[in-house]
Design an enzyme around this catalytic site. Structure first.
Site, PDB file in Angstrom:
ATOM      1  N   LYS A  11       0.824  -1.215   0.000  1.00 35.74           N
ATOM      2  CA  LYS A  11       0.000   0.000   0.000  1.00 35.74           C
ATOM      3  C   LYS A  11       0.864   1.274   0.000  1.00 35.74           C
ATOM      4  O   LYS A  11       2.067   1.224   0.294  1.00 35.74           O
ATOM      5  CB  LYS A  11      -0.942  -0.044   1.201  1.00 35.74           C
ATOM      6  CG  LYS A  11      -1.952  -1.211   1.131  1.00 35.74           C
ATOM      7  CD  LYS A  11      -2.970  -1.128   2.263  1.00 35.74           C
ATOM      8  CE  LYS A  11      -4.012  -2.228   2.159  1.00 35.74           C
ATOM      9  NZ  LYS A  11      -5.072  -2.073   3.199  1.00 35.74           N
ATOM     10  N   TYR A  51     -12.523  -1.403  -3.896  1.00 33.95           N
ATOM     11  CA  TYR A  51     -13.050  -1.584  -2.539  1.00 33.95           C
ATOM     12  C   TYR A  51     -14.570  -1.419  -2.477  1.00 33.95           C
ATOM     13  O   TYR A  51     -15.116  -1.145  -1.409  1.00 33.95           O
ATOM     14  CB  TYR A  51     -12.363  -0.611  -1.581  1.00 33.95           C
ATOM     15  CG  TYR A  51     -10.953  -1.034  -1.200  1.00 33.95           C
ATOM     16  CD1 TYR A  51     -10.724  -2.134  -0.368  1.00 33.95           C
ATOM     17  CD2 TYR A  51      -9.842  -0.342  -1.668  1.00 33.95           C
ATOM     18  CE1 TYR A  51      -9.442  -2.527  -0.012  1.00 33.95           C
ATOM     19  CE2 TYR A  51      -8.540  -0.736  -1.316  1.00 33.95           C
ATOM     20  CZ  TYR A  51      -8.359  -1.824  -0.485  1.00 33.95           C
ATOM     21  OH  TYR A  51      -7.087  -2.218  -0.129  1.00 33.95           O
ATOM     22  N   ASN A 114      -2.170   0.054   6.671  1.00 38.24           N
ATOM     23  CA  ASN A 114      -1.677  -1.210   7.221  1.00 38.24           C
ATOM     24  C   ASN A 114      -0.786  -2.000   6.264  1.00 38.24           C
ATOM     25  O   ASN A 114      -0.736  -3.226   6.303  1.00 38.24           O
ATOM     26  CB  ASN A 114      -2.845  -2.045   7.757  1.00 38.24           C
ATOM     27  CG  ASN A 114      -3.869  -2.354   6.689  1.00 38.24           C
ATOM     28  OD1 ASN A 114      -3.697  -1.980   5.530  1.00 38.24           O
ATOM     29  ND2 ASN A 114      -4.922  -3.053   7.057  1.00 38.24           N
ATOM     30  N   HIS A 117      -2.283  -5.386   1.349  1.00 39.55           N
ATOM     31  CA  HIS A 117      -3.589  -6.019   1.126  1.00 39.55           C
ATOM     32  C   HIS A 117      -3.369  -7.508   0.919  1.00 39.55           C
ATOM     33  O   HIS A 117      -2.364  -7.917   0.352  1.00 39.55           O
ATOM     34  CB  HIS A 117      -4.244  -5.428  -0.131  1.00 39.55           C
ATOM     35  CG  HIS A 117      -5.467  -6.186  -0.573  1.00 39.55           C
ATOM     36  ND1 HIS A 117      -6.702  -5.990   0.001  1.00 39.55           N
ATOM     37  CD2 HIS A 117      -5.629  -7.165  -1.503  1.00 39.55           C
ATOM     38  CE1 HIS A 117      -7.576  -6.815  -0.563  1.00 39.55           C
ATOM     39  NE2 HIS A 117      -6.948  -7.533  -1.483  1.00 39.55           N
ATOM     40  N   GLU A 128      -9.601  -9.898  -7.994  1.00 34.55           N
ATOM     41  CA  GLU A 128      -8.634  -8.831  -7.744  1.00 34.55           C
ATOM     42  C   GLU A 128      -7.422  -8.937  -8.673  1.00 34.55           C
ATOM     43  O   GLU A 128      -6.906  -7.923  -9.160  1.00 34.55           O
ATOM     44  CB  GLU A 128      -8.213  -8.856  -6.276  1.00 34.55           C
ATOM     45  CG  GLU A 128      -9.372  -8.458  -5.347  1.00 34.55           C
ATOM     46  CD  GLU A 128      -9.110  -8.722  -3.875  1.00 34.55           C
ATOM     47  OE1 GLU A 128     -10.019  -8.444  -3.077  1.00 34.55           O
ATOM     48  OE2 GLU A 128      -8.016  -9.214  -3.513  1.00 34.55           O
TER      49      GLU A 128
HETATM   50  N1  UDP Z   1      -9.844  -0.295   7.093  1.00 37.28           N
HETATM   51  C1  UDP Z   1      -9.880   0.893   7.826  1.00 37.28           C
HETATM   52  N2  UDP Z   1     -10.592   0.913   9.009  1.00 37.28           N
HETATM   53  C2  UDP Z   1     -11.267  -0.170   9.472  1.00 37.28           C
HETATM   54  C3  UDP Z   1     -11.230  -1.363   8.728  1.00 37.28           C
HETATM   55  C4  UDP Z   1     -10.516  -1.392   7.537  1.00 37.28           C
HETATM   56  O1  UDP Z   1      -9.296   1.875   7.433  1.00 37.28           O
HETATM   57  O2  UDP Z   1     -11.906  -0.082  10.544  1.00 37.28           O
HETATM   58  C5  UDP Z   1      -9.090  -0.332   5.833  1.00 37.28           C
HETATM   59  C6  UDP Z   1      -7.745  -1.052   5.979  1.00 37.28           C
HETATM   60  O3  UDP Z   1      -6.796  -0.426   5.122  1.00 37.28           O
HETATM   61  C7  UDP Z   1      -8.100  -2.439   5.508  1.00 37.28           C
HETATM   62  C8  UDP Z   1      -9.091  -2.142   4.374  1.00 37.28           C
HETATM   63  O4  UDP Z   1      -9.847  -1.035   4.852  1.00 37.28           O
HETATM   64  O5  UDP Z   1      -6.974  -3.162   5.085  1.00 37.28           O
HETATM   65  C9  UDP Z   1     -10.033  -3.265   4.003  1.00 37.28           C
HETATM   66  O6  UDP Z   1     -10.696  -3.707   5.178  1.00 37.28           O
HETATM   67  P1  UDP Z   1     -10.870  -5.250   5.485  1.00 37.28           P
HETATM   68  O7  UDP Z   1     -11.855  -5.378   6.593  1.00 37.28           O
HETATM   69  O8  UDP Z   1     -11.147  -5.983   4.210  1.00 37.28           O
HETATM   70  O9  UDP Z   1      -9.427  -5.663   6.063  1.00 37.28           O
HETATM   71  P2  UDP Z   1      -8.284  -6.589   5.440  1.00 37.28           P
HETATM   72  O10 UDP Z   1      -8.949  -7.672   4.652  1.00 37.28           O
HETATM   73  O11 UDP Z   1      -7.416  -5.689   4.580  1.00 37.28           O
HETATM   74  O12 UDP Z   1      -7.517  -7.109   6.622  1.00 37.28           O
HETATM   75 MG    MG Z   2     -10.345  -7.561   3.159  1.00 35.89          MG
END
Ligand code: UDP
Ligand code: MG
Length: 139
Positions: A11, A51, A114, A117, A128
């Protein structure tokens, strides 16, 4: 049917902070091979599409702005049990909850920024990967 591929992005903040090499090293060390890879950038329109599943979530606008804020590295990775093993390698969404030694525990700045992805299912890994790569770009 399970597949042996997953999709990842390094990212914007991890790219900006110079962590591309270190993160790829972790991915290789964990036994993944790279099927396709490119450094690119998402427009806010493309980030919104990628997203779209999170459209109703409170963090959606922030997420789209962040993911279109700078270059990313996109890749298709191959390994037995790729989706689940890659989620283990990256750790929990929130780096404060990510297990020690995971990529997010080491490189992520926050729950939003974070570092990486990782696809959450074989079906989404295929969707994806197709979002970024043509058949001719996979080896
Ligand atoms: N995210 C965020 N706040 C939250 C949850 C998710 O900013 O409370 C962002 C974070 O960058 C995350 C992405 O949205 O990686 C997609 O969320 P997901 O729940 O799919 O998490 P992931 O699969 O990436 O662990
Ligand atoms: Mg996810």
């Amino acid at each position: 049917m399970a597949t042996n591929r997953t999709f990842t992005m390094i990212k914007p903040e991890a790219v900006e902070n110079g962590h591309i090499g270190a993160i790829l090293e972790r991915i290789n060390a964990a036994g993944f091979t790279i099927v396709a890879m490119k450094k690119t950038a998402l427009t806010s329109k493309k980030a919104g599409e990628f997203y779209a599943v999170h459209k109703e979530r409170p963090f959606y606008v922030e997420l789209v702005n962040y993911m279109s804020s700078g270059p990313i590295v996109a890749a298709i990775l191959e390994k037995e049990n790729a989706v689940a093993d890659f989620r283990m390698l990256i750790g929990a969404t929130d780096p404060s909850e990510a297990a020690k030694g995971t990529i997010r525990s080491e490189f992520a700045e926050s729950k939003a920024k974070n570092a990486v992805h990782g696809s959450d299912s074989d079906e989404n890994a295929a969707i994806e990967g197709d979002f970024f790569f043509s058949a001719e770009e996979r080896f």
